[in-house]
Design an enzyme around this catalytic site. Structure first.
Site, PDB file in Angstrom:
ATOM      1  N   LEU A  24       0.829  -1.196   0.000  1.00  0.00           N
ATOM      2  CA  LEU A  24       0.000   0.000   0.000  1.00  0.00           C
ATOM      3  C   LEU A  24       0.866   1.250   0.000  1.00  0.00           C
ATOM      4  O   LEU A  24       0.534   2.268  -0.612  1.00  0.00           O
ATOM      5  CB  LEU A  24      -0.912  -0.013   1.234  1.00  0.00           C
ATOM      6  CG  LEU A  24      -1.839   1.180   1.431  1.00  0.00           C
ATOM      7  CD1 LEU A  24      -2.878   1.235   0.315  1.00  0.00           C
ATOM      8  CD2 LEU A  24      -2.518   1.101   2.797  1.00  0.00           C
ATOM      9  N   SER A  50       5.346   2.333   0.416  1.00  0.00           N
ATOM     10  CA  SER A  50       6.707   1.826   0.516  1.00  0.00           C
ATOM     11  C   SER A  50       7.648   2.969   0.850  1.00  0.00           C
ATOM     12  O   SER A  50       7.756   3.936   0.086  1.00  0.00           O
ATOM     13  CB  SER A  50       7.129   1.163  -0.801  1.00  0.00           C
ATOM     14  OG  SER A  50       8.466   0.737  -0.740  1.00  0.00           O
ATOM     15  N   ILE A  69      12.528   2.666   5.126  1.00  0.00           N
ATOM     16  CA  ILE A  69      12.765   1.773   6.255  1.00  0.00           C
ATOM     17  C   ILE A  69      11.729   0.663   6.310  1.00  0.00           C
ATOM     18  O   ILE A  69      12.031  -0.463   6.699  1.00  0.00           O
ATOM     19  CB  ILE A  69      12.769   2.572   7.581  1.00  0.00           C
ATOM     20  CG1 ILE A  69      14.031   3.436   7.661  1.00  0.00           C
ATOM     21  CG2 ILE A  69      12.694   1.649   8.780  1.00  0.00           C
ATOM     22  CD1 ILE A  69      14.147   4.220   8.942  1.00  0.00           C
ATOM     23  N   GLN A 106       7.630  -0.927   4.746  1.00  0.00           N
ATOM     24  CA  GLN A 106       6.551  -0.848   3.780  1.00  0.00           C
ATOM     25  C   GLN A 106       5.301  -1.475   4.386  1.00  0.00           C
ATOM     26  O   GLN A 106       5.376  -2.270   5.327  1.00  0.00           O
ATOM     27  CB  GLN A 106       6.920  -1.494   2.455  1.00  0.00           C
ATOM     28  CG  GLN A 106       7.316  -2.943   2.466  1.00  0.00           C
ATOM     29  CD  GLN A 106       7.864  -3.359   1.112  1.00  0.00           C
ATOM     30  OE1 GLN A 106       8.763  -2.732   0.547  1.00  0.00           O
ATOM     31  NE2 GLN A 106       7.310  -4.440   0.562  1.00  0.00           N
ATOM     32  N   VAL A 107       4.162  -1.059   3.853  1.00  0.00           N
ATOM     33  CA  VAL A 107       2.870  -1.396   4.439  1.00  0.00           C
ATOM     34  C   VAL A 107       2.075  -2.230   3.440  1.00  0.00           C
ATOM     35  O   VAL A 107       2.000  -1.890   2.247  1.00  0.00           O
ATOM     36  CB  VAL A 107       2.098  -0.109   4.813  1.00  0.00           C
ATOM     37  CG1 VAL A 107       0.717  -0.455   5.347  1.00  0.00           C
ATOM     38  CG2 VAL A 107       2.883   0.700   5.834  1.00  0.00           C
ATOM     39  N   ASP A 154       3.295  14.829  14.581  1.00  0.00           N
ATOM     40  CA  ASP A 154       3.616  14.891  13.152  1.00  0.00           C
ATOM     41  C   ASP A 154       2.349  14.698  12.325  1.00  0.00           C
ATOM     42  O   ASP A 154       2.222  13.738  11.561  1.00  0.00           O
ATOM     43  CB  ASP A 154       4.655  13.825  12.807  1.00  0.00           C
ATOM     44  CG  ASP A 154       5.227  14.003  11.400  1.00  0.00           C
ATOM     45  OD1 ASP A 154       5.147  15.129  10.872  1.00  0.00           O
ATOM     46  OD2 ASP A 154       5.743  13.021  10.840  1.00  0.00           O
TER      47      ASP A 154
END
Length: 664
Positions: free
Chosen positions: A229, A231, A234, A236-237, A390
């Site tokens: 979904l 990237s 460090i 990725q999802v 953030d």
């Protein structure tokens, strides 16, 4: 056999000399260098004993075979002076390369392969910096102005950080948020750094997920989308579905990312230490302190357990907040590890990518969504004391009904109750355009230096308030909070990390809110919300509760106060009243003064012994110890030896304050 015995005897002598040298200097010196000096002293004594005996007019063969008391006297003086020269060499070595600055030999040998890799990477990073025209800044040849040629240097720095890789990209992103330290041109260029990277192949990611789960992927997930979904450099999802049918998001750390970051962190710290020491601009910006803060933050980002805890805390805060629901993912703790985070999936699209969806919503819906988010963040900061630090457009999702959710809890700010109250007073002072109250609130938030012009600071705060007298809208909270931080640092005051994080969070939030609802009036919302928070803080019940807490704290003192007053008045009446002042009551202070007195006494004794030795050596009268050596001259050289050793001890104590245990 005889040679072996002689060798062992020499080593034993060198060890005894090393012990004596360490005792004479009175500070912990590394054993390897002490033993080396001891060995040189022994070898030097054996090589120079013949010269000393010749100078004294004593026959060597007879003396060495059957040493007389006179020969022993001269040999002892020679040994003392060679020992003194060895101690002097040890002092010079200690001043040039203090104990502990070099690694242990065993550590050096074990870490040779890693050190070779680090040196190669260090050379590569320096080469990247030089290729982009930053070599002169690293060498400190650009004077004291770090901002000369802002735009060009900022662009070169951005390109260099991008080429250097993931850790340096993260460093640039951290710097882009420090609007209180770097010029706007650097902020603009560094803000362009993107963490989106080429996705890791699924055949590498699937084993990493299985390793994090400590079981096959099929035992936990019904399905995982191999196409990520999102990237980043460090992690990725991936979207997934649990065996029970729940839709989740899987955040997996890239294989090898931790090793690369840990290797680069050492390089960043080394570069920062050099820049802080060798360049005026590096020292003025405190780059080493920034590098340390960056390494701590990046270390937390690499450990997803920290993000999991942050998610729980913010989720609990939002669950108890009655000002409107802001969705927060719930973590699947059974499947989450330091390198793997499994959480529930939030419906919606990141604000930064939802322009079409937002345009389809009515202006009222968008305004209500922006107001709900703004109130929630103010509640986190002012009431809960824990806030998402953030909230850029990629970390807020919005659905087709205007519902909002928060993502990515790697950066969380925390405030104590005193800081929260000072921030509330600051917001109220800005709202009422009260420069004096705003200055007082800011002074409560910072640590003022000794030479601080409070009147000038108050006037400057008033100018900022008048400049942004329309509140947080119009010019924007980004400008106002940046102006406040610049004002604080311009007065020579360092902004504490929690305060800087709060100001940056508010500035970032303003940009996100402007995308959600361009016509959202932050001024009216801030005024209404700050008044509500202050009103809730100072209700009758809360005031009574705070008063009860304060009374409970001072009640024991109040109970003893009448008896103490009675005792003082009785002593005054009888003339027995006295005041005892202990000027050096603290153990640390006593130790400091004791060391100063010791150094002073040692220096005075060394000076007195030196003067006495000079008088004796230059004396032309007195008896003769041998046909060529006067007695007073011999005594003078003995006294000069004592003066020399005392002077060495005083010297090493001056440069070796608060010595610790030897590290070699």
């Amino acid at each position: 056999m005889i040679n072996t015995v002689i060798f062992i005897f020499i080593i034993l002598e060198a060890f005894l000399v090393a012990i004596a040298a360490r005792r004479v200097l009175g500070v912990p010196i590394g054993w390897p260098r002490s033993a080396l000096i001891g060995l040189l002293v022994i070898l030097g004594l054996r090589a120079n004993i013949s010269f000393v005996l010749d100078y004294a007019g004593l026959p060597q063969n007879q003396v060495l075979a059957f040493p007389s008391p006179m020969a022993l006297l001269f040999m002892g003086l020679a040994a003392a002076w060679i020992f003194a020269l060895g101690v002097a060499a040890l002092v010079v070595l200690e001043l040039a390369v203090p104990t502990g600055t070099l690694p242990r030999i065993s550590v050096w040998l074990r870490g040779w392969k890693a050190r070779r890799h680090r040196a190669k990477r260090y050379t590569q990073v320096i080469g990247i910096a030089a290729r982009h025209g930053l070599g002169a800044y690293i060498r400190g040849h650009r004077g004291s102005d770090p901002h000369a040629g802002h735009t060009r240097v900022a662009r070169s720095l951005t390109l260099a950080l991008t080429e250097a890789g993931v850790t340096f990209i993260k460093l640039g992103q951290m710097l882009s948020a420090r609007t209180d330290l770097i010029p706007e041109e650097f902020v603009v260029e560094l803000s362009a750094l993107q963490t989106r990277a080429e996705p890791e192949p699924w055949h590498d990611i699937e084993p990493a997920i299985a390793a994090g789960l400590a079981r096959p992927v099929s035992e936990v997930f019904e399905h995982i989308d191999p196409v990520p979904l999102a990237s980043a450099s460090i992690a990725q999802v991936h979207l997934a579905r649990l065996l029970d049918g729940g839709d989740v998001v899987v955040k997996i750390q890239r294989p090898g990312a931790r090793a690369q970051v840990e290797s680069d962190i050492e390089i960043i710290l080394r570069l920062a230490r050099w820049l802080n020491k060798a360049t005026p601009w590096g020292h003025s910006l405190g780059v080493y302190r920034l590098a340390e803060a960056f390494t701590v933050a990046l270390g937390e980002e690499l450990d997803y357990r920290v993000e999991l805890d942050n998610m729980r805390i913010v989720g609990a805060i939002m669950a108890s907040y009655d000002g409107g629901k802001i969705a927060v993912p719930s973590a699947c703790t059974d499947y989450s590890t330091p390198q793997l985070l499994v959480m529930s999936r939030l419906a919606g699209t990141p604000v930064g990518e939802a322009a079409e969806m937002l345009n389809s919503l009515g202006s009222d819906v968008r305004r209500n969504a922006a107001e709900k988010l703004f109130k929630a963040v103010l509640h986190q900061i002012m009431v809960a004391g824990v806030f998402h630090a953030d909230l850029h457009p990629g970390n807020i999702v919005v659905d087709e009904h205007g519902g909002l959710g928060m993502l990515d809890f790697g950066s969380i700010g925390r405030l104590d109750q005193t800081t929260q109250r000072s921030l509330m007073m600051l917001l109220h002072a800005v709202d009422t355009k009260n420069a004096v109250a705003a200055a007082d609130a800011l002074l409560d938030l910072i640590e003022r230096p000794e030479a601080f012009n409070e009147r000038r600071f108050e006037r400057d705060v008033g100018l900022v308030i008048m400049r942004y007298r329309t509140g947080f809208g119009g010019a924007g909270s980004t400008s106002m909070f940046t102006a406040l931080i610049t004002l604080i640092t311009g007065h020579g005051v360092a902004v504490p990390a929690p305060i800087a994080a709060t100001f940056r969070a508010m500035a970032t939030l303003e940009g996100t809110l402007s995308l959600i609802s361009p016509d959202f009036d932050m001024v009216a919302s801030a005024r209404a919300d700050s008044r509500e928070i202050l009103a809730a803080e100072f209700t009758k019940d809360s005031l009574r509760e705070n008063l009860e807490k304060q009374l409970l704290m001072v009640l024991p003192v109040l109970q003893r106060l009448p008896r103490r007053i009675d005792r003082i008045t009785e002593d005054l009446e009888q003339g027995r009243f006295s005041v005892n002042i202990r000027t050096v009551a603290n153990k640390t202070d006593r130790g400091f003064f004791t060391e100063i007195v010791k150094q002073l006494n040692t220096t005075l004794l060394a000076g007195a012994a030196t003067l006495g030795a000079i008088l004796l050596i230059t004396s032309s009268t007195g008896p003769m110890l041998t046909p060529t050596v006067p007695f007073y001259g011999f005594l003078g050289f003995a006294m000069l030896f004592a003066a020399f050793v005392l002077a060495l001890r005083a010297l090493v104590l001056v440069f070796k304050r608060n010595p610790g245990p030897p590290l070699e």
